[in-house]
Scaffold this motif. Structure first.
Motif: not given
Length: 232
Positions: A159-171, A173-181
């Motif tokens: 909802m807050l990051y509609p630009e993510h362009s991922m399909r049914n992202p899991g946890l 996927d979001w970790v990779d999107f934000f570059g978390l270690q």
């Protein structure tokens, strides 16, 4: 409510458990701002994915307070389950039957967790699963009706990051999107910590978008959910 549950005999509780149950906090009024809102981020490892019959094996939780993760205020426990056998879920959460057999008495573990939660809203990734599991386990153990609000990172993030362009992202996927270690996954405490890190990012984004408190965030999520369902 089913006919059976309507006439089901209430579980008999130990006196100490009954006193603790009676003292549990009611869901609290939301704080005036997201910055000052206390959240409890929870993750459950279970014996399977059937919310009607599978059991909670471990609970991990961390607190978000005053805009940060309270590293000194974490919760974790393994629940003792009789006759717990090796299943496919063990390959994921890696909790062996020996650890489950040596775990905490389930009623005590659930009460400990609810005392940790207090009146705070709960946060999880794919929160509906954790919510259904907790509702059923608390009802089975104590006839306790869980009324705390749940917020789903899996809904708030797109909802807050509609630009993510991922399909049914899991946890992950979001970790990779934000570059978390992330050093560990598929452990209740570790997954709760990762989810809390994501929630902090989302709270900052929400404030940037003019969402000032949890009530406003809740309305935004509900509207986003309706729009998403209508678009299907």
């Amino acid at each position: 409510m089913s006919f059976f549950k309507w006439f089901r005999k209430a579980p008999k509780l130990r006196e100490k458990d009954a006193l603790r149950l009676a003292a549990l906090a009611e869901p609290a009024v939301y704080a005036e701002s997201l910055q000052h809102q206390r959240f409890v981020v929870v993750d459950l490892e279970t014996s399977g994915l059937n919310t009607l019959k599978d059991k909670i094996l471990s609970i991990g939780a961390v607190t978000i307070a005053d805009g940060g993760i309270a590293l000194g205020d974490q919760f974790g426990c393994t629940l003792r389950r009789a006759n717990h056998a090796v299943s496919e879920s063990v390959l994921i959460h890696q909790i062996p039957p020996s650890e489950v057999a040596a775990g905490m008495r389930p009623a005590k573990a659930l009460l400990d967790f609810m005392e940790y939660v207090g009146g705070s809203p709960l946060v999880a990734f794919h929160a509906s699963f954790d919510q259904r599991m907790l509702i059923r386990e608390l009802d089975d153990a104590f006839s306790y009706h869980l009324r705390h609000k749940f917020f789903d990172v899996a809904e708030i993030a797109p909802m807050l990051y509609p630009e993510h362009s991922m399909r049914n992202p899991g946890l992950d996927d979001w970790v990779d999107f934000f570059g978390l270690q992330v050093l560990q996954r598929h452990n209740a405490s570790a997954d709760a910590m990762v989810t809390a890190e994501l929630m902090l990012i989302l709270l900052k984004r929400a404030e940037q978008q003019g969402i000032n408190d949890l009530g406003e965030l809740e309305v935004r999520v509900q509207n986003w959910r309706r729009r998403t369902q209508n678009a299907l």
